[in-house]
Design a protein around this motif. Structure first.
Motif, PDB file in Angstrom:
ATOM      1  N   SER A  25       0.815  -1.218   0.000  1.00  0.00           N
ATOM      2  CA  SER A  25       0.000   0.000   0.000  1.00  0.00           C
ATOM      3  C   SER A  25       0.847   1.266   0.000  1.00  0.00           C
ATOM      4  CB  SER A  25      -0.929   0.010   1.227  1.00  0.00           C
ATOM      5  OG  SER A  25      -0.169  -0.056   2.420  1.00  0.00           O
ATOM      6  N   ASP A  26       2.170   1.115   0.087  1.00  0.00           N
ATOM      7  CA  ASP A  26       3.068   2.259   0.086  1.00  0.00           C
ATOM      8  C   ASP A  26       3.210   2.801  -1.340  1.00  0.00           C
ATOM      9  OD1 ASP A  26       4.961   4.149   0.770  1.00  0.00           O
ATOM     10  OD2 ASP A  26       6.626   2.734   0.635  1.00  0.00           O
ATOM     11  N   TRP A  27       3.177   4.138  -1.463  1.00  0.00           N
ATOM     12  CA  TRP A  27       3.290   4.765  -2.778  1.00  0.00           C
ATOM     13  C   TRP A  27       4.642   5.456  -2.966  1.00  0.00           C
ATOM     14  CZ3 TRP A  27       0.338   4.551  -7.108  1.00  0.00           C
ATOM     15  CH2 TRP A  27      -0.931   3.967  -6.990  1.00  0.00           C
ATOM     16  N   SER A  28       5.658   5.014  -2.267  1.00  0.00           N
ATOM     17  CA  SER A  28       6.980   5.588  -2.470  1.00  0.00           C
ATOM     18  C   SER A  28       7.494   5.247  -3.865  1.00  0.00           C
ATOM     19  CB  SER A  28       7.961   5.048  -1.429  1.00  0.00           C
ATOM     20  OG  SER A  28       7.546   5.401  -0.124  1.00  0.00           O
ATOM     21  N   GLU A 341      -7.486  30.680 -10.911  1.00  0.00           N
ATOM     22  CA  GLU A 341      -6.053  30.591 -11.212  1.00  0.00           C
ATOM     23  C   GLU A 341      -5.246  29.999 -10.066  1.00  0.00           C
ATOM     24  OE1 GLU A 341      -4.593  31.026 -14.126  1.00  0.00           O
ATOM     25  OE2 GLU A 341      -6.621  31.338 -14.907  1.00  0.00           O
ATOM     26  N   GLU A 342      -5.754  30.088  -8.829  1.00  0.00           N
ATOM     27  CA  GLU A 342      -5.056  29.496  -7.682  1.00  0.00           C
ATOM     28  C   GLU A 342      -5.527  28.048  -7.532  1.00  0.00           C
ATOM     29  OE1 GLU A 342      -2.641  30.728  -5.763  1.00  0.00           O
ATOM     30  OE2 GLU A 342      -2.613  32.510  -7.071  1.00  0.00           O
ATOM     31  N   LEU A 343      -4.792  27.137  -8.154  1.00  0.00           N
ATOM     32  CA  LEU A 343      -5.205  25.737  -8.177  1.00  0.00           C
ATOM     33  C   LEU A 343      -4.774  25.011  -6.908  1.00  0.00           C
ATOM     34  CD1 LEU A 343      -4.304  24.722 -11.856  1.00  0.00           C
ATOM     35  CD2 LEU A 343      -6.523  25.461 -10.953  1.00  0.00           C
ATOM     36  N   PRO A 344      -5.500  23.949  -6.553  1.00  0.00           N
ATOM     37  CA  PRO A 344      -5.015  23.074  -5.479  1.00  0.00           C
ATOM     38  C   PRO A 344      -3.704  22.410  -5.918  1.00  0.00           C
ATOM     39  CG  PRO A 344      -7.319  22.594  -6.067  1.00  0.00           C
ATOM     40  CD  PRO A 344      -6.771  23.479  -7.129  1.00  0.00           C
ATOM     41  N   LEU A 345      -3.097  21.658  -5.026  1.00  0.00           N
ATOM     42  CA  LEU A 345      -1.953  20.840  -5.407  1.00  0.00           C
ATOM     43  C   LEU A 345      -2.368  19.876  -6.515  1.00  0.00           C
ATOM     44  CD1 LEU A 345      -0.688  19.946  -1.818  1.00  0.00           C
ATOM     45  CD2 LEU A 345       0.495  21.429  -3.463  1.00  0.00           C
ATOM     46  N   LEU A 346      -1.527  19.733  -7.513  1.00  0.00           N
ATOM     47  CA  LEU A 346      -1.791  18.812  -8.622  1.00  0.00           C
ATOM     48  C   LEU A 346      -0.912  17.575  -8.442  1.00  0.00           C
ATOM     49  CD1 LEU A 346      -1.932  21.283 -11.649  1.00  0.00           C
ATOM     50  CD2 LEU A 346      -3.784  20.566 -10.105  1.00  0.00           C
ATOM     51  N   LEU A 347      -1.551  16.408  -8.300  1.00  0.00           N
ATOM     52  CA  LEU A 347      -0.839  15.169  -8.040  1.00  0.00           C
ATOM     53  C   LEU A 347      -1.134  14.140  -9.136  1.00  0.00           C
ATOM     54  CD1 LEU A 347      -1.620  14.846  -4.210  1.00  0.00           C
ATOM     55  CD2 LEU A 347       0.215  16.125  -5.321  1.00  0.00           C
ATOM     56  N   TRP A 377       3.767  12.123  -0.677  1.00  0.00           N
ATOM     57  CA  TRP A 377       3.674  11.547  -2.015  1.00  0.00           C
ATOM     58  C   TRP A 377       5.035  11.728  -2.686  1.00  0.00           C
ATOM     59  CZ3 TRP A 377       1.036  15.747  -0.206  1.00  0.00           C
ATOM     60  CH2 TRP A 377       1.356  16.999  -0.725  1.00  0.00           C
ATOM     61  N   PRO A 378       5.344  10.893  -3.673  1.00  0.00           N
ATOM     62  CA  PRO A 378       6.693  10.907  -4.243  1.00  0.00           C
ATOM     63  C   PRO A 378       6.932  12.092  -5.181  1.00  0.00           C
ATOM     64  CG  PRO A 378       5.348   9.271  -5.346  1.00  0.00           C
ATOM     65  CD  PRO A 378       4.531   9.784  -4.205  1.00  0.00           C
ATOM     66  N   THR A 379       8.191  12.415  -5.362  1.00  0.00           N
ATOM     67  CA  THR A 379       8.615  13.480  -6.257  1.00  0.00           C
ATOM     68  C   THR A 379       8.857  12.932  -7.655  1.00  0.00           C
ATOM     69  OG1 THR A 379       9.697  14.618  -4.421  1.00  0.00           O
ATOM     70  CG2 THR A 379      10.339  15.279  -6.654  1.00  0.00           C
TER      71      THR A 379
END
Length: 415
Positions: A25-28, A341-347, A377-379
């Protein structure tokens, strides 16, 4: 009535997934690209060795399972992991198993104490591999076995999940609406739960499209990534060239009717499926979409309305964003139309999994729940507009999905 106005909530009690990242279940992010090169000379996001072994063990768990399509087996495996991840007395007739391992295959049942259980599974293409095998046999020999039809109908995905869970009286629903199929399945589950037609659902999506014929179809559209498997070939949010990459996987969730007041009284922090919305735009091209992503706009606004929240209440969006320039650009335009124009974080998780078609929305939802639980969340290892780690607290996430034919779906989840 929105969820904010009602005591009734949809609680996500368990979740399980299988993908190019395995069963954990890890998303690294792995140290190296999880993509591999298919014999068709295209990068794909296939199961790693450990997950493949678990799938093969499941295939041998019952004589009937040896003839099932890979899509069905992926759904069974994800459903088992979802049940095993629950910590409820009604979940299993055996002790629960950590979600990172394969639950026992013997005598496996989802005990519900007379609750009304239902199963709802989405898949864009269903039994792709078996269908192609049966068709090749027909072309070569002019005949097919009697099992060909029942083993390749879309409905056999959900019905085998019900069978595996030991639920002789369960309702089994299957959905196919291209790449938003899993959210169609979840939307139906939410409607049934809110209407009191079921107390608990196993709902999600599964897809095993890594066949020569399916890959040839994606290549024919002209969207497939030119990058090698080792070079992180699926690159959402990077513009041109198109970097679509096909993947396989499944994610299934245990959903149940709950009470907001009861959760508060128990001091329980639960993951809630707060809203589901759908959109559609009628275009001349069934593979196209409008430049401003009208179907995305409709779906997001509908999900926000059902959740009873404003755009400003959303902290992050898990994008559909498959790495196609037109699709990625249209989704961003739709986001600006809804959020300003001020969006939430995009993942995004497609740079790790590729596009898993009918399973993609469910795997994106699993990723969103991971973000809510861990705040991590990963980079991404390439330049993109998708966000890396942030100090912003994520309390509520919107997840997008869309597919051929002009359809889109969005889900809002929170704690």
């Amino acid at each position: 009535m929105t969820s904010a106005e009602s005591d009734l909530v949809i609680v996500i009690r368990g979740r399980g997934r299988v993908s190019a990242l395995g069963l954990d279940s890890d998303w690294s992010a792995p140290a190296a690209s999880p993509f591999t090169q298919h014999p068709a000379s295209l990068p794909v996001a296939a199961l790693p060795a450990g997950a493949e072994a678990a799938l093969n063990n499941l295939r041998q768990a019952h004589p009937a399972y040896r003839q099932l399509d890979r899509t069905v087996l992926l759904a069974l495996l994800a459903a088992r992991l979802s049940v095993a991840s629950c910590r409820l007395s009604v979940v299993s007739n055996k002790e629960t198993t950590p979600s990172s391992t394969l639950p026992d295959t013997d005598n496996y049942q989802l005990t519900t104490d007379n609750d009304q259980l239902a199963i709802s599974i989405g898949s864009s293409r269903g039994a792709t591999g078996r269908l192609e095998e049966f068709h090749a046999e027909f072309l070569a020999e002019g005949r097919v076995p009697a099992a060909a039809s029942p083993l390749t109908t879309l409905g056999n995905v959900a019905s085998w999940v019900a069978f595996d869970a030991g639920q002789a009286g369960a309702t089994a629903l299957s959905h196919s609406s291209t790449c938003s199929s899993a959210f169609q399945a979840l939307g139906n589950a939410v409607a049934w739960l809110r209407a009191g037609m079921a107390d608990r659902f196993l709902a999600g999506g599964a897809e095993a499209p890594l066949t020569d014929f399916t890959l040839a179809q994606m290549r024919a559209i002209g969207i497939y990534s030119p990058f090698a498997a080792a070079d992180w070939p699926c690159r959402p949010g990077t513009g041109r060239p198109s970097t679509f990459v096909l993947g396989e996987g499944a994610a299934v969730f245990v959903l149940e009717r709950g009470s907001r007041a009861a959760l508060r009284a128990a001091g329980e922090t639960a993951l809630l499926l707060e809203g589901v919305g759908f959109g559609f735009e009628a275009l001349g091209s069934k593979t196209g979409l409008s430049a401003d992503g009208r179907h995305f706009q409709q779906a997001m606004r509908a999900a926000l309305h059902q959740a009873g929240v404003a755009p400003s209440d959303i902290d992050a969006v898990v994008l559909h964003s498959p790495g196609t320039p037109a699709g990625d650009t249209a989704e961003r335009a739709a986001l600006r139309a809804v959020f300003g124009e001020e969006l939430p974080l995009l993942l995004s998780n497609k740079w790790l999994l590729g596009h898993t078609l009918g399973a993609s929305a469910a795997l994106s939802l699993d990723f969103a729940l991971h973000v809510l639980e861990t705040q991590t969340w990963p980079t991404i290892p390439f330049a993109t507009d998708v966000n890396g780690p942030s100090e912003r607290t994520v309390r509520r996430v919107l997840v997008n999905a869309a597919g051929f034919g002009g359809n889109a779906a969005s889900v809002v989840v929170g704690k």
